[in-house]
Design an enzyme around this catalytic site. Structure first.
Site, PDB file in Angstrom:
ATOM      1  N   TYR A 128      30.931  26.160  41.302  1.00  0.00           N
ATOM      2  CA  TYR A 128      30.945  25.051  40.340  1.00  0.00           C
ATOM      3  C   TYR A 128      30.125  23.859  40.790  1.00  0.00           C
ATOM      4  CZ  TYR A 128      34.337  27.136  37.213  1.00  0.00           C
ATOM      5  OH  TYR A 128      34.943  27.951  36.307  1.00  0.00           O
ATOM      6  N   LYS A 180      37.241  37.726  47.469  1.00  0.00           N
ATOM      7  CA  LYS A 180      36.364  38.894  47.319  1.00  0.00           C
ATOM      8  C   LYS A 180      35.564  39.001  48.616  1.00  0.00           C
ATOM      9  CE  LYS A 180      34.478  42.163  44.684  1.00  0.00           C
ATOM     10  NZ  LYS A 180      35.212  43.321  44.171  1.00  0.00           N
ATOM     11  N   ASP A 214      39.687  41.636  41.995  1.00  0.00           N
ATOM     12  CA  ASP A 214      39.755  42.665  40.941  1.00  0.00           C
ATOM     13  C   ASP A 214      41.125  43.344  40.943  1.00  0.00           C
ATOM     14  OD1 ASP A 214      38.660  43.270  43.414  1.00  0.00           O
ATOM     15  OD2 ASP A 214      37.587  45.037  42.737  1.00  0.00           O
ATOM     16  N   ASP A 238      39.603  29.990  37.625  1.00  0.00           N
ATOM     17  CA  ASP A 238      39.330  29.750  36.210  1.00  0.00           C
ATOM     18  C   ASP A 238      39.634  31.012  35.404  1.00  0.00           C
ATOM     19  OD1 ASP A 238      38.279  28.409  33.951  1.00  0.00           O
ATOM     20  OD2 ASP A 238      36.371  29.433  34.211  1.00  0.00           O
ATOM     21  N   ASP A 242      43.214  31.957  32.878  1.00  0.00           N
ATOM     22  CA  ASP A 242      43.188  32.376  31.468  1.00  0.00           C
ATOM     23  C   ASP A 242      43.905  33.715  31.308  1.00  0.00           C
ATOM     24  OD1 ASP A 242      41.692  30.146  30.633  1.00  0.00           O
ATOM     25  OD2 ASP A 242      40.473  31.355  29.276  1.00  0.00           O
TER      26      ASP A 242
END
Ligand code: ATP
Length: 342
Positions: A128, A180, A214, A238, A242
């Site tokens: 970001y 990750k 994942d 983020d 959601d």
């Protein structure tokens, strides 16, 4: 019950799209509760661009630095306009380094009825930071696109300590660090390493487990109640927040807090939802739950609990829900229903 004679100064930003409608609904309810906030209204987003060209005016930032507290409606960043996201700028400018997004099953007939997870997201770094560019090849000026992510050990330590302290404060048992590090070995590897180091000081009090992002995404769909606190980097946070919103019934139910050393800002996880703006059908619950988090932050947990209880009661039956949750109530009627249950 806590009594307050002095009002607490709080910056108020109505925001774009459905922002003014859900903020209005929240203000009605907070008024009915006699919430002790002294609202200092400021502009940001599209309204601010129209007035002065900058979606985040210096006066708004200065006001937030003064009050150290804000309730904010969603803000639109025009796509392809050259403006950086106002939300990202706000988090950077006020160093609101911790994004706290609780996901709680509130709907008794929802897909999952036992979800109670808090996602804590590093709010200032990762991808970001906005460092990206094109590399031209031949006559194609945009032949290659490159983006850089940044995380410092200091920032990773800061968010890790926040998460473990949050766990202690709220009686939570487990932090799942999501990364990750098998692919982004340096960027998310440093995050994993730092969180693991910090966790040592909390051994025996708060458990640490790790998940690759994942796998975490799949586990959330299969069995979301296994998670207590999820601690992750900016972009993974983020996306996963959601996903959590979807699991608990939709974006209309997901609140968020942005916390720093010197200021805190409370908002809904969702965006400005321009597709339903101006129709008085938006669900104000996410912003209301954010307001409840703001009460907690201001040591007014009795008021926070009272608000959460009224919202939960209102959501019990489909007939007193907004359309996104299968009900028929308008934004304003939902607000009235919550007031009736305070
Ligand atoms: P952003 O990029 O800022 O996240 P977006 O347009 O991708 O914005 P949202 O604005 O969050 O995402 O909206 C996604 C979908 O969810 C839209 O269809 C919108 O109508 C719906 N939605 C979002 N918030 C609400 C709400 N409070 N009540 C009802 N529907 C909502």
């Amino acid at each position: 019950m806590t009594t307050h004679t002095e009002k607490i100064p709080c910056t108020l930003i109505r925001g774009d799209g459905i922002g003014p409608e859900i903020v209005d609904a929240a203000l009605h309810i907070l008024d009915a509760m006699k919430a002790p906030f002294d609202w200092r209204e400021q502009t940001a987003g599209l309204v601010a661009i129209e007035r002065g060209g900058d979606p985040l005016p210096e006066t708004t930032l200065a006001n937030m630095r003064e009050t150290k507290l804000a309730l904010k409606g969603p803000l639109t960043t025009p796509v392809g306009s050259g403006f950086r996201s106002v939300n990202v700028r706000l988090r950077e400018a006020l160093q609101l380094y911790a994004n706290v997004r609780p996901g709680l099953s509130l709907i008794p007939d929802g897909r999952f009825t036992d979800v109670d997870v808090v996602l804590i997201r590093e709010n200032t770094g990762g991808f970001y930071v906005g460092v990206e560019h094109f590399i031209p090849i031949g006559d194609d000026p945009r032949a290659v696109a490159e983006a850089s992510g940044f995380l410092t050990r200091e920032n990773c330590t800061r968010i890790a300590k926040f998460a473990f302290e949050y766990a202690l404060r709220t009686n939570r048992q487990k932090v799942t660090v999501v990364h990750k590090a098998n692919i982004l070995k340096k960027l998310t590897g440093l995050f994993l390493e730092t969180v693991t180091n910090v966790s040592a000081a909390y051994a025996g009090k708060v458990e640490l487990e790790e998940r690759i992002v994942d796998n975490c995404a799949m586990q959330l769909v299969l069995n979301p109640s296994q998670f207590d606190i999820i601690l992750t980097t900016n972009m993974f946070g983020d996306i996963l927040s959601d996903e959590i919103a979807g699991i608990i019934g939709g974006l209309g139910l997901a609140p968020g807090a942005n916390i720093g050393e010197d200021a805190a800002m409370f908002e809904a996880v969702h965006g400005s939802a321009p597709d339903i703006a101006g129709q008085n059908i938006a669900n104000p619950t996410a912003l209301l739950l954010a307001a409840a988090m703001m009460f907690d932050h201001c040591d007014l947990s009795d008021m926070g609990n009272r608000l959460r209880h009224a919202i939960t009661q209102t959501l019990q039956t489909p007939s007193t829900r907004t359309r996104d949750l299968g009900g028929k109530l308008s934004t304003t009627d939902f607000a009235k229903a919550v007031i009736d249950r305070l």
